[in-house]
Design a protein around this motif. Structure first.
Motif, PDB file in Angstrom:
ATOM      1  N   VAL A   1      -1.595  -6.389   3.149  1.00 52.16           N
ATOM      2  CA  VAL A   1      -2.361  -7.173   2.165  1.00 52.16           C
ATOM      3  C   VAL A   1      -3.421  -8.003   2.885  1.00 52.16           C
ATOM      4  N   THR A   2      -3.017  -8.674   3.963  1.00 50.69           N
ATOM      5  CA  THR A   2      -3.949  -9.508   4.733  1.00 50.69           C
ATOM      6  C   THR A   2      -5.100  -8.674   5.294  1.00 50.69           C
ATOM      7  N   ALA A   3      -4.784  -7.481   5.789  1.00 50.85           N
ATOM      8  CA  ALA A   3      -5.826  -6.607   6.345  1.00 50.85           C
ATOM      9  C   ALA A   3      -6.823  -6.205   5.263  1.00 50.85           C
ATOM     10  N   MET A   4      -6.341  -5.935   4.057  1.00 56.02           N
ATOM     11  CA  MET A   4      -7.240  -5.554   2.965  1.00 56.02           C
ATOM     12  C   MET A   4      -8.071  -6.747   2.497  1.00 56.02           C
ATOM     13  N   GLU A   5      -7.488  -7.937   2.524  1.00 52.88           N
ATOM     14  CA  GLU A   5      -8.249  -9.151   2.176  1.00 52.88           C
ATOM     15  C   GLU A   5      -9.400  -9.345   3.164  1.00 52.88           C
ATOM     16  N   ARG A   6      -9.067  -9.157   4.447  1.00 51.64           N
ATOM     17  CA  ARG A   6     -10.062  -9.369   5.508  1.00 51.64           C
ATOM     18  C   ARG A   6     -11.155  -8.302   5.470  1.00 51.64           C
ATOM     19  N   GLU A   7     -10.775  -7.041   5.332  1.00 54.00           N
ATOM     20  CA  GLU A   7     -11.731  -5.935   5.451  1.00 54.00           C
ATOM     21  C   GLU A   7     -12.534  -5.671   4.180  1.00 54.00           C
ATOM     22  N   PHE A   8     -11.901  -5.891   3.025  1.00 53.26           N
ATOM     23  CA  PHE A   8     -12.561  -5.464   1.780  1.00 53.26           C
ATOM     24  C   PHE A   8     -12.768  -6.605   0.774  1.00 53.26           C
ATOM     25  N   GLY A   9     -12.336  -7.806   1.132  1.00 56.99           N
ATOM     26  CA  GLY A   9     -12.429  -8.914   0.181  1.00 56.99           C
ATOM     27  C   GLY A   9     -11.422  -8.798  -0.953  1.00 56.99           C
ATOM     28  N   THR A  10     -10.384  -8.018  -0.732  1.00 60.09           N
ATOM     29  CA  THR A  10      -9.334  -7.832  -1.741  1.00 60.09           C
ATOM     30  C   THR A  10      -8.674  -9.165  -2.081  1.00 60.09           C
ATOM     31  N   CYS A  11      -8.348  -9.331  -3.365  1.00 59.79           N
ATOM     32  CA  CYS A  11      -7.555 -10.481  -3.786  1.00 59.79           C
ATOM     33  C   CYS A  11      -6.153  -9.942  -4.107  1.00 59.79           C
ATOM     34  N   ALA A  12      -5.149 -10.536  -3.482  1.00 57.89           N
ATOM     35  CA  ALA A  12      -3.771 -10.023  -3.624  1.00 57.89           C
ATOM     36  C   ALA A  12      -3.359  -9.884  -5.088  1.00 57.89           C
ATOM     37  N   ALA A  13      -3.829 -10.808  -5.922  1.00 58.21           N
ATOM     38  CA  ALA A  13      -3.428 -10.790  -7.336  1.00 58.21           C
ATOM     39  C   ALA A  13      -3.941  -9.553  -8.078  1.00 58.21           C
ATOM     40  N   ASP A  14      -4.987  -8.917  -7.534  1.00 57.90           N
ATOM     41  CA  ASP A  14      -5.531  -7.698  -8.168  1.00 57.90           C
ATOM     42  C   ASP A  14      -4.832  -6.429  -7.685  1.00 57.90           C
ATOM     43  N   LEU A  15      -4.116  -6.533  -6.592  1.00 59.14           N
ATOM     44  CA  LEU A  15      -3.550  -5.336  -5.949  1.00 59.14           C
ATOM     45  C   LEU A  15      -2.434  -4.708  -6.778  1.00 59.14           C
ATOM     46  N   LEU A  16      -2.424  -3.388  -6.690  1.00 52.65           N
ATOM     47  CA  LEU A  16      -1.321  -2.612  -7.246  1.00 52.65           C
ATOM     48  C   LEU A  16      -0.586  -2.021  -6.041  1.00 52.65           C
ATOM     49  N   VAL A  17       0.726  -2.219  -5.988  1.00 54.71           N
ATOM     50  CA  VAL A  17       1.499  -1.685  -4.866  1.00 54.71           C
ATOM     51  C   VAL A  17       2.607  -0.780  -5.401  1.00 54.71           C
ATOM     52  N   GLY A  18       2.750   0.378  -4.782  1.00 52.33           N
ATOM     53  CA  GLY A  18       3.766   1.339  -5.191  1.00 52.33           C
ATOM     54  C   GLY A  18       4.789   1.546  -4.092  1.00 52.33           C
ATOM     55  N   ILE A  19       6.039   1.687  -4.494  1.00 50.55           N
ATOM     56  CA  ILE A  19       7.143   1.925  -3.550  1.00 50.55           C
ATOM     57  C   ILE A  19       7.669   3.333  -3.787  1.00 50.55           C
ATOM     58  N   GLY A  20       7.476   4.199  -2.800  1.00 48.70           N
ATOM     59  CA  GLY A  20       7.829   5.610  -2.944  1.00 48.70           C
ATOM     60  C   GLY A  20       9.289   5.905  -2.643  1.00 48.70           C
ATOM     61  N   PRO A  21       9.658   7.189  -2.645  1.00 46.08           N
ATOM     62  CA  PRO A  21      11.038   7.595  -2.401  1.00 46.08           C
ATOM     63  C   PRO A  21      11.514   7.096  -1.037  1.00 46.08           C
ATOM     64  N   SER A  22      12.677   6.519  -0.994  1.00 46.07           N
ATOM     65  CA  SER A  22      13.228   5.941   0.242  1.00 46.07           C
ATOM     66  C   SER A  22      14.684   5.572  -0.016  1.00 46.07           C
ATOM     67  N   ILE A  23      15.371   5.150   1.036  1.00 45.44           N
ATOM     68  CA  ILE A  23      16.805   4.901   0.871  1.00 45.44           C
ATOM     69  C   ILE A  23      17.024   3.671  -0.017  1.00 45.44           C
ATOM     70  N   GLY A  24      17.891   3.816  -0.997  1.00 43.98           N
ATOM     71  CA  GLY A  24      18.074   2.763  -1.996  1.00 43.98           C
ATOM     72  C   GLY A  24      19.182   1.791  -1.625  1.00 43.98           C
ATOM     73  N   PRO A  25      19.335   0.732  -2.435  1.00 49.87           N
ATOM     74  CA  PRO A  25      20.393  -0.252  -2.205  1.00 49.87           C
ATOM     75  C   PRO A  25      21.784   0.363  -2.330  1.00 49.87           C
ATOM     76  N   CYS A  26      21.853   1.511  -3.012  1.00 50.90           N
ATOM     77  CA  CYS A  26      23.110   2.237  -3.166  1.00 50.90           C
ATOM     78  C   CYS A  26      23.610   2.782  -1.826  1.00 50.90           C
ATOM     79  N   CYS A  27      22.708   3.084  -0.910  1.00 54.29           N
ATOM     80  CA  CYS A  27      23.047   3.856   0.298  1.00 54.29           C
ATOM     81  C   CYS A  27      22.661   3.211   1.617  1.00 54.29           C
TER      82      CYS A  27
END
Ligand SMILES: [Zn+2]
Length: 277
Positions: A162-188
């Motif tokens: 997030v910090t890198a995108m703020e610095r490089e592109f002027g991104t505001c964290a509140a506008d960001l969309l973040v996705g969490i892909g397939p990975s080991i879950g709390p079950c395992c």
């Protein structure tokens, strides 16, 4: 198309791939996560192995990329990949880097996150239990990917991206969309006390709510929740969790833990199809 956990499941030319609904709604983007199916690799790599250097034949891995890219709407020549090593270094890349790590040798080491604001630069992130994170800034048309295993999660790679995108592109964290892909879950995702201590030393995890004591010297940790906490602390408001556990789905996904490390690798790809004018 059907629903798999919280993800959308597609199949084209007998190659399955997964998407997140909130990213699919962003028409300036293309993204997809591979599965372990639909490739040409054999033996322990059967069949969609997208990891070079795991012992599989390079020509099979390349053919797998061709198939996955063709099914999910990417061009193999646009891909950019790095060697991920559980660090928190983020690299900005552009059109001049296309092909790196796929058609040419990986030019960088110790890079676990990539960012760009250029169209047709397809960022790759690998995982087979580790958490692949996708970042999209719809205001500036900028994107990022990051690899968050438990070490990267503890080190806060989600916030570093997030910090890198703020610095490089002027991104505001509140506008960001973040996705969490397939990975080991709390079950395992089961860990011992030393790992728990590393989590508890991070202020965002100190309340212990992303872990569960099983009472036998083992804990289960929720890496999806942990990364969500880090992102929220960084100001991100829109987070979509795929809720798809790699270890629970050996029929569909590669899991490092389920295979004892004898496995192929999965890749998530994110690219901008339409740069901001
Ligand atoms: Zn599971």
């Amino acid at each position: 198309m059907q629903q798999t956990a919280n993800m959308l499941y597609y199949e084209k030319n007998e190659v399955p791939f997964l998407r997140l609904r909130s990213f699919e709604e962003q028409k300036w983007l293309n993204h997809a996560f591979a599965t372990r199916l639909g490739g040409v690799s054999t033996g322990i790599y059967a069949s969609m192995n997208l990891g070079f250097g795991r012992g599989d034949k390079d020509k099979y891995v390349l053919e797998n990329y061709r198939r996955f890219c063709s099914a999910a709407g990417f061009s193999i020549k646009d891909l950019v990949a790095t060697a991920q090593t559980h660090k928190t270094n983020i690299l900005r890349v552009g059109v001049e880097n296309r092909g790196a790590g796929i058609l040419t040798l990986k030019p960088w080491h110790d890079i676990d996150g990539l960012i760009t604001n250029e169209a047709d630069v397809s960022l790759c992130v690998y995982g087979a239990d580790c958490v692949p994170l996708l970042f999209a800034d719809p205001i500036h048309h900028a994107i990022g990917v990051a690899h968050a295993g438990w070490r990267g999660t503890v080190a806060g790679i989600a916030a570093v991206t997030v910090t890198a995108m703020e610095r490089e592109f002027g991104t505001c964290a509140a506008d960001l969309l973040v996705g969490i892909g397939p990975s080991i879950g709390p079950c395992c995702f089961e860990v011992d006390e030393p790992v728990v201590k590393e989590f508890l030393a991070v202020p965002a995890f100190a309340d212990g709510t992303c872990m569960k004591n099983k009472g036998n010297g083992k804990w289960n940790i929720d890496l999806w929740d942990a990364n969500t906490k880090i992102l929220q602390q960084a100001g991100v408001k829109k987070i979509e969790k795929g809720m798809l556990c790699t270890r629970c789905r050996p029929d569909l996904l590669w899991s490092h833990r389920a295979t004892g490390g004898k496995r192929g690798g999965m890749c998530g790809i994110l690219s901008i199809t339409e740069a901001l004018k």
